[in-house]
Design a protein around this motif. Structure first.
Motif, mmCIF file in Angstrom:
data_model
loop_
_atom_site.group_PDB
_atom_site.id
_atom_site.type_symbol
_atom_site.label_atom_id
_atom_site.label_comp_id
_atom_site.label_asym_id
_atom_site.label_seq_id
_atom_site.Cartn_x
_atom_site.Cartn_y
_atom_site.Cartn_z
ATOM 1 N N THR A 100 0.809 -1.233 0.000
ATOM 2 C CA THR A 100 0.000 0.000 0.000
ATOM 3 C C THR A 100 0.837 1.275 0.000
ATOM 4 O O THR A 100 0.361 2.328 0.434
ATOM 5 N N THR B 31 -7.449 -0.608 -1.553
ATOM 6 C CA THR B 31 -6.677 0.543 -1.081
ATOM 7 C C THR B 31 -7.045 1.781 -1.879
ATOM 8 O O THR B 31 -7.146 1.730 -3.107
ATOM 9 N N TYR B 33 -6.528 6.289 -2.110
ATOM 10 C CA TYR B 33 -5.569 7.352 -1.808
ATOM 11 C C TYR B 33 -6.174 8.714 -2.142
ATOM 12 O O TYR B 33 -7.018 8.830 -3.021
ATOM 13 N N SER B 48 -3.760 7.509 2.638
ATOM 14 C CA SER B 48 -4.203 6.275 2.019
ATOM 15 C C SER B 48 -4.943 5.449 3.053
ATOM 16 O O SER B 48 -4.668 5.520 4.257
ATOM 17 N N ASN B 50 -6.596 1.401 3.619
ATOM 18 C CA ASN B 50 -6.720 0.024 3.165
ATOM 19 C C ASN B 50 -7.854 -0.627 3.947
ATOM 20 O O ASN B 50 -7.811 -0.651 5.186
ATOM 21 N N LYS B 71 -14.867 0.006 1.705
ATOM 22 C CA LYS B 71 -13.610 0.009 0.951
ATOM 23 C C LYS B 71 -13.757 0.562 -0.462
ATOM 24 O O LYS B 71 -12.772 0.781 -1.137
ATOM 25 N N SER B 93 -6.991 4.450 -6.568
ATOM 26 C CA SER B 93 -7.171 3.175 -5.889
ATOM 27 C C SER B 93 -6.197 2.156 -6.450
ATOM 28 O O SER B 93 -5.684 2.300 -7.562
ATOM 29 N N GLU B 96 -3.797 -4.366 -3.585
ATOM 30 C CA GLU B 96 -2.500 -4.783 -3.066
ATOM 31 C C GLU B 96 -2.442 -6.297 -2.974
ATOM 32 O O GLU B 96 -2.684 -6.884 -1.935
#
Lengths: 115, 117
Positions: A100, B31, B33, B48, B50, B71, B93, B96
């Motif tokens: 991340t 994730t 941002y 950010s 998650n 999310k 986005s 991950e």
């Protein structure tokens, strides 16, 4: 901390010619990703090309290719057969392979394409 | 079928006001941002998240408060707006996972141009 440097604030190229945009970065990490993003006047951020640091082969996407020199920490973008639609701001970006993590951007290069 | 969307695209407001920018992604990413692009076009991470948890808070004034109800959404609320907050704010986005075909790639929304008068 990682940094990304784009030393060319502006570049210009004739249509159908080739241009290379420079990018250098500084990091102590061995695993990371590098990207070139294009931002036209519409301001949308468009991914042009990506490179994974562990891959020795340079990435290519149609008319776009990179010259990735890991030891020199250099990641330049070559645009072949330039088109009027290539005119935009181009940003080089670094991202650690850490989960991340954020993108770290250079200051950008404005590319003008002349007919 | 926009992948990452932001509303509004333009926001003009007076100093001292409170405003929010909304972001939604339909990519199934975990994730999200927020980045700020200043008047010189410099892009910098702000936050950010998650799976609704704050991961990065990059020394942003506490007048900025991100909120992630789930999310797929990451909203940005700004209190007591100042002239220096004028900028373009981008939501992004990523997924991950090592199984992702393009690990590390972030997908950006269209940006919100905020003008504080």
């Amino acid at each position: 901390a990682q940094t990304v440097t784009q030393s060319q604030p502006e570049m210009s190229v004739q249509e159908a010619e080739t241009v290379t945009l420079s990018c250098t970065y500084d990091t102590s990490e061995s695993d990371y990703y590098l990207f070139w993003y294009k931002q036209p006047p519409s301001r949308q951020m468009i991914l042009v090309i990506r490179q994974e640091a562990y891959k020795q082969q340079n990435a290519t996407e149609n008319r776009f290719s990179v010259n990735f020199q890991k030891a020199a920490k250099s990641f330049s973008l070559k645009i072949s057969d330039s088109q009027l639609g290539d005119a935009a701001m181009y940003f080089c970006a670094y991202r650690s392979a850490v989960w991340t993590d954020k993108l770290i951007f250079g200051t950008g290069t404005r590319l003008q394409v002349f007919p | 079928d926009t992948a990452v969307s932001q509303t509004p695209k333009y926001l003009v407001t007076q100093m001292g006001n409170d405003k929010s920018i909304k972001c939604e992604q339909n990519l199934g990413h975990d994730t999200m941002y927020w980045y700020k692009q200043d008047s010189k076009k410099f892009l910098k991470i702000m936050f950010s998240y998650n799976n609704k948890e704050l991961i990065i808070n990059e020394t942003v004034p506490n007048r900025f408060s991100p909120k992630s109800p789930d999310k797929a959404h990451l909203n940005l609320h700004i209190n007591s707006l100042e002239l220096g907050d004028s900028a373009v704010y981008f939501c992004a986005s990523s997924q991950e996972s090592a199984a992702e075909p393009q690990p590390g790639e972030q997908f950006f929304g269209p940006g919100t141009r905020l003008t504080v008068l």
